[in-house]
Write a protein that holds these residues in place. Structure first.
Motif, mmCIF file in Angstrom:
data_model
loop_
_atom_site.group_PDB
_atom_site.id
_atom_site.type_symbol
_atom_site.label_atom_id
_atom_site.label_comp_id
_atom_site.label_asym_id
_atom_site.label_seq_id
_atom_site.Cartn_x
_atom_site.Cartn_y
_atom_site.Cartn_z
ATOM 1 N N LEU A 54 0.813 -1.221 0.000
ATOM 2 C CA LEU A 54 0.000 0.000 0.000
ATOM 3 C C LEU A 54 0.841 1.263 0.000
ATOM 4 C CD1 LEU A 54 -2.752 -1.083 2.540
ATOM 5 C CD2 LEU A 54 -2.776 -1.246 0.047
ATOM 6 N N SER A 55 2.078 1.158 0.538
ATOM 7 C CA SER A 55 2.901 2.351 0.671
ATOM 8 C C SER A 55 4.037 2.430 -0.340
ATOM 9 C CB SER A 55 3.500 2.408 2.079
ATOM 10 O OG SER A 55 4.403 1.337 2.259
ATOM 11 N N GLY A 56 4.273 1.374 -1.081
ATOM 12 C CA GLY A 56 5.394 1.357 -2.013
ATOM 13 C C GLY A 56 6.707 1.017 -1.326
ATOM 14 N N SER A 57 6.628 0.556 -0.059
ATOM 15 C CA SER A 57 7.830 0.147 0.671
ATOM 16 C C SER A 57 7.454 -1.004 1.604
ATOM 17 C CB SER A 57 8.399 1.310 1.466
ATOM 18 O OG SER A 57 7.591 1.564 2.590
ATOM 19 N N HIS A 58 8.448 -1.496 2.336
ATOM 20 C CA HIS A 58 8.199 -2.588 3.278
ATOM 21 C C HIS A 58 7.803 -2.098 4.654
ATOM 22 C CE1 HIS A 58 9.465 -5.644 0.562
ATOM 23 N NE2 HIS A 58 10.603 -5.035 0.340
ATOM 24 N N ILE A 59 7.737 -0.787 4.842
ATOM 25 C CA ILE A 59 7.417 -0.247 6.150
ATOM 26 C C ILE A 59 6.051 -0.767 6.589
ATOM 27 C CG2 ILE A 59 6.925 1.870 7.450
ATOM 28 C CD1 ILE A 59 8.989 3.251 5.606
ATOM 29 N N GLY A 60 6.029 -1.382 7.755
ATOM 30 C CA GLY A 60 4.777 -1.924 8.291
ATOM 31 C C GLY A 60 4.398 -3.271 7.727
ATOM 32 N N GLU A 86 17.017 -15.514 18.105
ATOM 33 C CA GLU A 86 18.073 -16.218 17.383
ATOM 34 C C GLU A 86 17.599 -17.370 16.502
ATOM 35 O OE1 GLU A 86 21.319 -17.286 19.913
ATOM 36 O OE2 GLU A 86 21.272 -15.352 20.920
ATOM 37 N N THR A 87 16.364 -17.757 16.606
ATOM 38 C CA THR A 87 15.854 -18.856 15.783
ATOM 39 C C THR A 87 14.796 -18.336 14.815
ATOM 40 O OG1 THR A 87 14.210 -19.418 17.461
ATOM 41 C CG2 THR A 87 16.318 -20.588 17.554
ATOM 42 N N SER A 88 15.155 -17.298 14.070
ATOM 43 C CA SER A 88 14.151 -16.613 13.258
ATOM 44 C C SER A 88 14.652 -16.235 11.880
ATOM 45 C CB SER A 88 13.700 -15.341 13.980
ATOM 46 O OG SER A 88 14.779 -14.437 14.079
ATOM 47 N N ILE A 89 13.689 -15.935 11.020
ATOM 48 C CA ILE A 89 13.942 -15.269 9.747
ATOM 49 C C ILE A 89 13.011 -14.066 9.676
ATOM 50 C CG2 ILE A 89 14.674 -17.383 8.574
ATOM 51 C CD1 ILE A 89 11.973 -17.365 7.067
ATOM 52 N N VAL A 90 13.345 -13.125 8.818
ATOM 53 C CA VAL A 90 12.486 -11.961 8.605
ATOM 54 C C VAL A 90 11.969 -12.006 7.184
ATOM 55 C CG1 VAL A 90 12.414 -9.443 8.440
ATOM 56 C CG2 VAL A 90 13.625 -10.520 10.316
ATOM 57 N N ILE A 91 10.687 -11.727 7.043
ATOM 58 C CA ILE A 91 10.044 -11.693 5.733
ATOM 59 C C ILE A 91 9.494 -10.287 5.522
ATOM 60 C CG2 ILE A 91 8.185 -12.624 4.301
ATOM 61 C CD1 ILE A 91 8.449 -15.181 6.167
ATOM 62 N N ASP A 92 10.056 -9.584 4.535
ATOM 63 C CA ASP A 92 9.535 -8.281 4.127
ATOM 64 C C ASP A 92 8.606 -8.551 2.958
ATOM 65 O OD1 ASP A 92 11.118 -6.716 5.866
ATOM 66 O OD2 ASP A 92 12.808 -6.861 4.498
ATOM 67 N N LEU A 93 7.318 -8.545 3.225
ATOM 68 C CA LEU A 93 6.361 -8.873 2.167
ATOM 69 C C LEU A 93 6.279 -7.769 1.124
ATOM 70 C CD1 LEU A 93 3.341 -10.496 4.023
ATOM 71 C CD2 LEU A 93 4.886 -11.577 2.387
ATOM 72 N N GLY A 94 6.410 -8.157 -0.106
ATOM 73 C CA GLY A 94 6.237 -7.249 -1.230
ATOM 74 C C GLY A 94 4.931 -7.583 -1.927
ATOM 75 N N GLY A 95 4.882 -7.280 -3.193
ATOM 76 C CA GLY A 95 3.686 -7.578 -3.974
ATOM 77 C C GLY A 95 3.331 -6.423 -4.885
ATOM 78 N N LEU A 96 2.119 -6.443 -5.351
ATOM 79 C CA LEU A 96 1.655 -5.452 -6.315
ATOM 80 C C LEU A 96 1.496 -4.088 -5.654
ATOM 81 C CD1 LEU A 96 0.860 -5.365 -9.305
ATOM 82 C CD2 LEU A 96 -1.503 -5.692 -8.584
ATOM 83 N N ILE A 101 3.160 -1.998 -10.954
ATOM 84 C CA ILE A 101 4.472 -2.058 -10.307
ATOM 85 C C ILE A 101 4.442 -3.159 -9.253
ATOM 86 C CG2 ILE A 101 6.121 -0.826 -8.853
ATOM 87 C CD1 ILE A 101 5.161 1.767 -10.226
ATOM 88 N N ILE A 102 5.495 -3.956 -9.229
ATOM 89 C CA ILE A 102 5.583 -5.034 -8.252
ATOM 90 C C ILE A 102 6.875 -4.883 -7.446
ATOM 91 C CG2 ILE A 102 6.619 -6.692 -9.845
ATOM 92 C CD1 ILE A 102 4.722 -8.797 -8.538
ATOM 93 N N LEU A 103 6.737 -4.971 -6.133
ATOM 94 C CA LEU A 103 7.868 -4.865 -5.214
ATOM 95 C C LEU A 103 8.310 -6.262 -4.778
ATOM 96 C CD1 LEU A 103 6.521 -1.989 -2.963
ATOM 97 C CD2 LEU A 103 8.330 -1.825 -4.658
ATOM 98 N N PRO A 104 9.583 -6.433 -4.458
ATOM 99 C CA PRO A 104 10.063 -7.759 -4.076
ATOM 100 C C PRO A 104 9.689 -8.126 -2.643
ATOM 101 C CG PRO A 104 11.847 -6.204 -3.863
ATOM 102 C CD PRO A 104 10.682 -5.450 -4.452
ATOM 103 N N THR A 105 9.570 -9.425 -2.427
ATOM 104 C CA THR A 105 9.510 -9.963 -1.080
ATOM 105 C C THR A 105 10.941 -10.342 -0.739
ATOM 106 O OG1 THR A 105 7.237 -10.747 -1.245
ATOM 107 C CG2 THR A 105 8.671 -11.885 0.330
ATOM 108 N N THR A 106 11.425 -9.895 0.410
ATOM 109 C CA THR A 106 12.788 -10.186 0.837
ATOM 110 C C THR A 106 12.736 -11.118 2.037
ATOM 111 O OG1 THR A 106 13.500 -7.991 0.118
ATOM 112 C CG2 THR A 106 14.966 -9.178 1.612
#
Length: 165
Positions: A54-60, A86-96, A101-106
């Motif tokens: 919704l914002s064009g970034s991964h913020i939130g 210490e037992t984690s991964i982070v997912i920055d959800l992207g999408g349309l 315009i489509i943003l990446p999921t990291t």
């Protein structure tokens, strides 16, 4: 700490397929990063605006994923972040974002040497590779996004430099 990350471009449908398979093979819980009152989420595909930016970034739109039997830990400021887990991964959800315009999921982890983090990270990466049909500038492109390559522009973080898939 050894960190790892990768980026992938996918539509809501692509991401839904990936995370449904990931969740079927892994018992994980997700927590929205930066919030101290974040509720446990067991299915990331059911979050608000999944597959859309919704914002064009991964913020939130950043989530901490940890094994289901682990307890999420808060930092000194009572916030959720990866450094405290210490037992984690982070997912920055992207999408349309916008019409075309489509943003990446990291997906990333700073705890790659931790066996639990490494296993979760590598399992998600292998599922994404299975669904990936192309690689452009080091980014994996998923099937539905690739099929719409004539309509979509990929945008990393500065949308002024977006380009066709």
């Amino acid at each position: 700490m050894i960190s790892r990350s990768f980026r992938v471009f996918g539509t809501e449908k692509d991401l839904d397929n990936i995370f449904n398979e990931f969740q079927k093979n892994n018992i994980v819980n997700y927590y929205r990063c930066g919030k101290s009152d974040s509720n446990k989420i067991t299915d990331i595909t059911k979050t608000d605006n999944f597959g859309f930016s919704l914002s064009g970034s991964h913020i939130g739109n950043q989530y901490l994923a940890i094994k289901g039997d682990e307890t999420v830990r808060l930092d000194n400021y009572k916030l959720i972040n990866q450094k405290s887990n210490e037992t984690s991964i982070v997912i920055d959800l992207g999408g349309l974002y916008a019409e075309n315009i489509i943003l990446p999921t990291t997906v990333s982890t700073i705890w790659y040497e931790n066996e639990s983090s490494k296993k979760i990270y590598n399992n998600l990466k292998s599922i994404i590779k299975k669904y990936s049909v192309s690689i452009v500038n080091g980014y994996m492109i998923l099937k539905n996004a690739y099929d719409k390559k004539e309509q979509l522009k990929i945008c990393d973080y500065k949308c002024s430099k977006s380009k066709r898939i």
